[in-house]
Motif scaffolding. Sequence first.
Motif, PDB file in Angstrom:
ATOM      1  N   ARG A 169       0.801  -1.220   0.000  1.00  0.00           N
ATOM      2  CA  ARG A 169       0.000   0.000   0.000  1.00  0.00           C
ATOM      3  C   ARG A 169       0.833   1.268   0.000  1.00  0.00           C
ATOM      4  N   THR A 170       2.111   1.181   0.282  1.00  0.00           N
ATOM      5  CA  THR A 170       2.910   2.387   0.458  1.00  0.00           C
ATOM      6  C   THR A 170       4.002   2.491  -0.595  1.00  0.00           C
ATOM      7  N   TYR A 171       4.070   3.652  -1.222  1.00  0.00           N
ATOM      8  CA  TYR A 171       5.100   3.952  -2.199  1.00  0.00           C
ATOM      9  C   TYR A 171       5.999   5.013  -1.585  1.00  0.00           C
ATOM     10  N   PHE A 172       7.266   4.686  -1.378  1.00  0.00           N
ATOM     11  CA  PHE A 172       8.222   5.621  -0.801  1.00  0.00           C
ATOM     12  C   PHE A 172       9.323   5.872  -1.827  1.00  0.00           C
ATOM     13  N   ALA A 173       9.472   7.135  -2.239  1.00  0.00           N
ATOM     14  CA  ALA A 173      10.467   7.468  -3.259  1.00  0.00           C
ATOM     15  C   ALA A 173      11.095   8.816  -2.945  1.00  0.00           C
ATOM     16  N   PHE A 174      12.359   8.958  -3.344  1.00  0.00           N
ATOM     17  CA  PHE A 174      13.041  10.224  -3.118  1.00  0.00           C
ATOM     18  C   PHE A 174      14.106  10.433  -4.172  1.00  0.00           C
ATOM     19  N   TYR A 175      14.425  11.704  -4.396  1.00  0.00           N
ATOM     20  CA  TYR A 175      15.476  12.030  -5.360  1.00  0.00           C
ATOM     21  C   TYR A 175      16.223  13.269  -4.937  1.00  0.00           C
ATOM     22  N   VAL A 176      17.368  13.444  -5.590  1.00  0.00           N
ATOM     23  CA  VAL A 176      18.213  14.609  -5.351  1.00  0.00           C
ATOM     24  C   VAL A 176      18.993  14.887  -6.629  1.00  0.00           C
ATOM     25  N   GLY A 177      19.466  16.106  -6.765  1.00  0.00           N
ATOM     26  CA  GLY A 177      20.262  16.486  -7.927  1.00  0.00           C
ATOM     27  C   GLY A 177      21.747  16.225  -7.724  1.00  0.00           C
ATOM     28  N   THR A 178      22.425  15.941  -8.812  1.00  0.00           N
ATOM     29  CA  THR A 178      23.872  15.677  -8.765  1.00  0.00           C
ATOM     30  C   THR A 178      24.662  16.872  -8.264  1.00  0.00           C
ATOM     31  N   ASP A 179      24.121  18.073  -8.469  1.00  0.00           N
ATOM     32  CA  ASP A 179      24.826  19.292  -8.071  1.00  0.00           C
ATOM     33  C   ASP A 179      24.269  19.916  -6.791  1.00  0.00           C
ATOM     34  N   ASP A 180      23.498  19.151  -6.033  1.00  0.00           N
ATOM     35  CA  ASP A 180      22.913  19.647  -4.785  1.00  0.00           C
ATOM     36  C   ASP A 180      23.962  19.513  -3.682  1.00  0.00           C
ATOM     37  N   ALA A 181      24.705  20.581  -3.455  1.00  0.00           N
ATOM     38  CA  ALA A 181      25.798  20.563  -2.476  1.00  0.00           C
ATOM     39  C   ALA A 181      25.304  20.365  -1.047  1.00  0.00           C
ATOM     40  N   LEU A 182      24.068  20.763  -0.764  1.00  0.00           N
ATOM     41  CA  LEU A 182      23.547  20.616   0.600  1.00  0.00           C
ATOM     42  C   LEU A 182      23.096  19.188   0.912  1.00  0.00           C
ATOM     43  N   PHE A 183      22.387  18.550   0.000  1.00  0.00           N
ATOM     44  CA  PHE A 183      21.698  17.314   0.356  1.00  0.00           C
ATOM     45  C   PHE A 183      22.041  16.075  -0.476  1.00  0.00           C
ATOM     46  N   ARG A 184      22.874  16.203  -1.498  1.00  0.00           N
ATOM     47  CA  ARG A 184      23.212  15.041  -2.334  1.00  0.00           C
ATOM     48  C   ARG A 184      23.814  13.910  -1.504  1.00  0.00           C
ATOM     49  N   GLU A 185      24.837  14.216  -0.722  1.00  0.00           N
ATOM     50  CA  GLU A 185      25.520  13.162   0.040  1.00  0.00           C
ATOM     51  C   GLU A 185      24.586  12.481   1.031  1.00  0.00           C
ATOM     52  N   GLU A 186      23.726  13.262   1.681  1.00  0.00           N
ATOM     53  CA  GLU A 186      22.807  12.648   2.646  1.00  0.00           C
ATOM     54  C   GLU A 186      21.803  11.736   1.949  1.00  0.00           C
ATOM     55  N   ASN A 187      21.313  12.144   0.769  1.00  0.00           N
ATOM     56  CA  ASN A 187      20.390  11.298   0.017  1.00  0.00           C
ATOM     57  C   ASN A 187      21.070  10.004  -0.409  1.00  0.00           C
ATOM     58  N   LEU A 188      22.310  10.099  -0.879  1.00  0.00           N
ATOM     59  CA  LEU A 188      23.062   8.897  -1.258  1.00  0.00           C
ATOM     60  C   LEU A 188      23.251   7.982  -0.051  1.00  0.00           C
ATOM     61  N   GLU A 189      23.576   8.578   1.086  1.00  0.00           N
ATOM     62  CA  GLU A 189      23.764   7.812   2.318  1.00  0.00           C
ATOM     63  C   GLU A 189      22.466   7.132   2.742  1.00  0.00           C
ATOM     64  N   PHE A 190      21.352   7.875   2.689  1.00  0.00           N
ATOM     65  CA  PHE A 190      20.068   7.313   3.091  1.00  0.00           C
ATOM     66  C   PHE A 190      19.667   6.166   2.159  1.00  0.00           C
ATOM     67  N   ALA A 191      19.880   6.346   0.863  1.00  0.00           N
ATOM     68  CA  ALA A 191      19.586   5.273  -0.096  1.00  0.00           C
ATOM     69  C   ALA A 191      20.417   4.035   0.214  1.00  0.00           C
ATOM     70  N   SER A 192      21.681   4.227   0.530  1.00  0.00           N
ATOM     71  CA  SER A 192      22.567   3.115   0.864  1.00  0.00           C
ATOM     72  C   SER A 192      22.103   2.426   2.145  1.00  0.00           C
ATOM     73  N   GLU A 193      21.731   3.197   3.146  1.00  0.00           N
ATOM     74  CA  GLU A 193      21.242   2.625   4.402  1.00  0.00           C
ATOM     75  C   GLU A 193      19.972   1.802   4.182  1.00  0.00           C
ATOM     76  N   LEU A 194      19.071   2.306   3.351  1.00  0.00           N
ATOM     77  CA  LEU A 194      17.840   1.571   3.051  1.00  0.00           C
ATOM     78  C   LEU A 194      18.151   0.260   2.333  1.00  0.00           C
ATOM     79  N   ARG A 195      19.082   0.297   1.373  1.00  0.00           N
ATOM     80  CA  ARG A 195      19.481  -0.932   0.663  1.00  0.00           C
ATOM     81  C   ARG A 195      20.091  -1.944   1.629  1.00  0.00           C
ATOM     82  N   ARG A 196      21.006  -1.475   2.490  1.00  0.00           N
ATOM     83  CA  ARG A 196      21.641  -2.379   3.456  1.00  0.00           C
ATOM     84  C   ARG A 196      20.620  -2.994   4.405  1.00  0.00           C
ATOM     85  N   ALA A 197      19.552  -2.270   4.685  1.00  0.00           N
ATOM     86  CA  ALA A 197      18.492  -2.779   5.561  1.00  0.00           C
ATOM     87  C   ALA A 197      17.536  -3.704   4.804  1.00  0.00           C
TER      88      ALA A 197
END
Length: 136
Positions: free
Chosen positions: A70-98
Amino acid sequence: MHPTGYGATLIALHNPSVYGVVESWSGYFHATTPDGSATLDIGSTEADDGANAHKLIPVAKRFLSAYSTRTYFAFYVGTDDALFREENLEFASELRRAGLSTAVFRLYTGGHNWGLWGGHATSWIRTALSVAATPA
């Protein structure tokens, strides 16, 4: 559906049975100062942890496992987003590892601006509406 990244993620993780669609567009996953440049201290370790999606990965695992049909969870970030790119990549990696393969993550060309969001708004809104309209 909740329109903001951080708010959408935190509200959904704390209320998993309420939302069928959760999207974060160039969002962040922990409390920050208004300009996004520093972590915000909420006042206690418990409050800080409750405001940090990274710390809520076990909740996310239960949330997406229990409500995956029932739940669709999705997120994105831009390659040039200096504020949040790394955190989004980290969060995606954490979700995959889980083992949360149902979460959708995209990295698009662009920055933290309306050029990026406007370029993807139609497809992301269309997907959200389509998922929301599909019976559970």
